[in-house]
Design a protein around this motif. Sequence first.
Motif, PDB file in Angstrom:
ATOM      1  N   MET A   8       0.826  -1.210   0.000  1.00  0.00           N
ATOM      2  CA  MET A   8       0.000   0.000   0.000  1.00  0.00           C
ATOM      3  C   MET A   8       0.865   1.266   0.000  1.00  0.00           C
ATOM      4  O   MET A   8       0.539   2.240  -0.674  1.00  0.00           O
ATOM      5  CB  MET A   8      -0.952   0.018   1.202  1.00  0.00           C
ATOM      6  CG  MET A   8      -2.104  -0.952   1.103  1.00  0.00           C
ATOM      7  SD  MET A   8      -3.107  -0.786  -0.395  1.00  0.00           S
ATOM      8  CE  MET A   8      -3.656   0.892  -0.282  1.00  0.00           C
ATOM      9  N   ILE A   9       1.957   1.238   0.755  1.00  0.00           N
ATOM     10  CA  ILE A   9       2.864   2.398   0.759  1.00  0.00           C
ATOM     11  C   ILE A   9       3.486   2.558  -0.628  1.00  0.00           C
ATOM     12  O   ILE A   9       3.610   3.678  -1.139  1.00  0.00           O
ATOM     13  CB  ILE A   9       3.946   2.256   1.849  1.00  0.00           C
ATOM     14  CG1 ILE A   9       3.309   2.297   3.243  1.00  0.00           C
ATOM     15  CG2 ILE A   9       5.000   3.358   1.713  1.00  0.00           C
ATOM     16  CD1 ILE A   9       4.250   1.922   4.382  1.00  0.00           C
ATOM     17  N   GLY A  10       3.842   1.446  -1.251  1.00  0.00           N
ATOM     18  CA  GLY A  10       4.391   1.477  -2.611  1.00  0.00           C
ATOM     19  C   GLY A  10       3.403   2.035  -3.617  1.00  0.00           C
ATOM     20  O   GLY A  10       3.767   2.830  -4.492  1.00  0.00           O
ATOM     21  N   ILE A  11       2.138   1.641  -3.495  1.00  0.00           N
ATOM     22  CA  ILE A  11       1.089   2.156  -4.385  1.00  0.00           C
ATOM     23  C   ILE A  11       0.944   3.668  -4.207  1.00  0.00           C
ATOM     24  O   ILE A  11       0.850   4.413  -5.179  1.00  0.00           O
ATOM     25  CB  ILE A  11      -0.255   1.429  -4.119  1.00  0.00           C
ATOM     26  CG1 ILE A  11      -0.167  -0.017  -4.632  1.00  0.00           C
ATOM     27  CG2 ILE A  11      -1.425   2.173  -4.766  1.00  0.00           C
ATOM     28  CD1 ILE A  11      -1.299  -0.912  -4.167  1.00  0.00           C
ATOM     29  N   ALA A  12       0.942   4.103  -2.951  1.00  0.00           N
ATOM     30  CA  ALA A  12       0.829   5.545  -2.667  1.00  0.00           C
ATOM     31  C   ALA A  12       2.015   6.305  -3.274  1.00  0.00           C
ATOM     32  O   ALA A  12       1.851   7.386  -3.845  1.00  0.00           O
ATOM     33  CB  ALA A  12       0.748   5.779  -1.161  1.00  0.00           C
ATOM     34  N   ALA A  13       3.208   5.715  -3.164  1.00  0.00           N
ATOM     35  CA  ALA A  13       4.410   6.357  -3.709  1.00  0.00           C
ATOM     36  C   ALA A  13       4.331   6.451  -5.233  1.00  0.00           C
ATOM     37  O   ALA A  13       4.653   7.499  -5.820  1.00  0.00           O
ATOM     38  CB  ALA A  13       5.658   5.593  -3.282  1.00  0.00           C
ATOM     39  N   LYS A  14       3.894   5.367  -5.881  1.00  0.00           N
ATOM     40  CA  LYS A  14       3.772   5.373  -7.338  1.00  0.00           C
ATOM     41  C   LYS A  14       2.732   6.383  -7.806  1.00  0.00           C
ATOM     42  O   LYS A  14       2.848   6.940  -8.889  1.00  0.00           O
ATOM     43  CB  LYS A  14       3.427   3.975  -7.846  1.00  0.00           C
ATOM     44  CG  LYS A  14       4.610   3.030  -7.809  1.00  0.00           C
ATOM     45  CD  LYS A  14       4.278   1.688  -8.437  1.00  0.00           C
ATOM     46  CE  LYS A  14       5.458   0.752  -8.327  1.00  0.00           C
ATOM     47  NZ  LYS A  14       5.322  -0.241  -7.269  1.00  0.00           N
ATOM     48  N   ALA A  15       1.721   6.602  -6.980  1.00  0.00           N
ATOM     49  CA  ALA A  15       0.667   7.569  -7.313  1.00  0.00           C
ATOM     50  C   ALA A  15       1.117   9.010  -7.047  1.00  0.00           C
ATOM     51  O   ALA A  15       0.382   9.952  -7.312  1.00  0.00           O
ATOM     52  CB  ALA A  15      -0.590   7.257  -6.508  1.00  0.00           C
ATOM     53  N   GLY A  16       2.314   9.158  -6.501  1.00  0.00           N
ATOM     54  CA  GLY A  16       2.826  10.494  -6.213  1.00  0.00           C
ATOM     55  C   GLY A  16       2.225  11.116  -4.965  1.00  0.00           C
ATOM     56  O   GLY A  16       2.211  12.334  -4.806  1.00  0.00           O
ATOM     57  N   LYS A  17       1.723  10.273  -4.071  1.00  0.00           N
ATOM     58  CA  LYS A  17       1.049  10.753  -2.868  1.00  0.00           C
ATOM     59  C   LYS A  17       1.875  10.557  -1.604  1.00  0.00           C
ATOM     60  O   LYS A  17       1.328  10.494  -0.506  1.00  0.00           O
ATOM     61  CB  LYS A  17      -0.318  10.058  -2.706  1.00  0.00           C
ATOM     62  CG  LYS A  17      -1.244  10.266  -3.881  1.00  0.00           C
ATOM     63  CD  LYS A  17      -1.627  11.713  -4.044  1.00  0.00           C
ATOM     64  CE  LYS A  17      -2.579  11.910  -5.210  1.00  0.00           C
ATOM     65  NZ  LYS A  17      -2.885  13.323  -5.409  1.00  0.00           N
TER      66      LYS A  17
END
Length: 99
Positions: A8-17
């Motif tokens: 989930m942290i990785g997804i947030a990072a990829k989303a630029g968030k």
Amino acid sequence: MQNRTISMIGIAAKAGKVVSGEFSTEKAIKEFKAYLVIVAKDASDNTKKKFKNSTDFYKVKYVELFDKDELGRCIGKEFRASIAVTDENLANAILKTID
């Protein structure tokens, strides 16, 4: 739990968030952009205290997770002592994986 949290942290990072590093994290908190602050368990006591006080004052969720290397790897960077999630829905999704 841990793998889902990392994902989930990785997804947030990829989303630029996600912002990372002490200065950027502190700036996000003070500008009311941070919804969740994650500080590495092996960060200095001074760093933990600073972010704990800041998140209490600005009413931002605060958790201590992983070590600096793991926290950095979650977002595809070198070691990081702190990160801030700047999207409310992603922050809540990350918190659900922790509980």
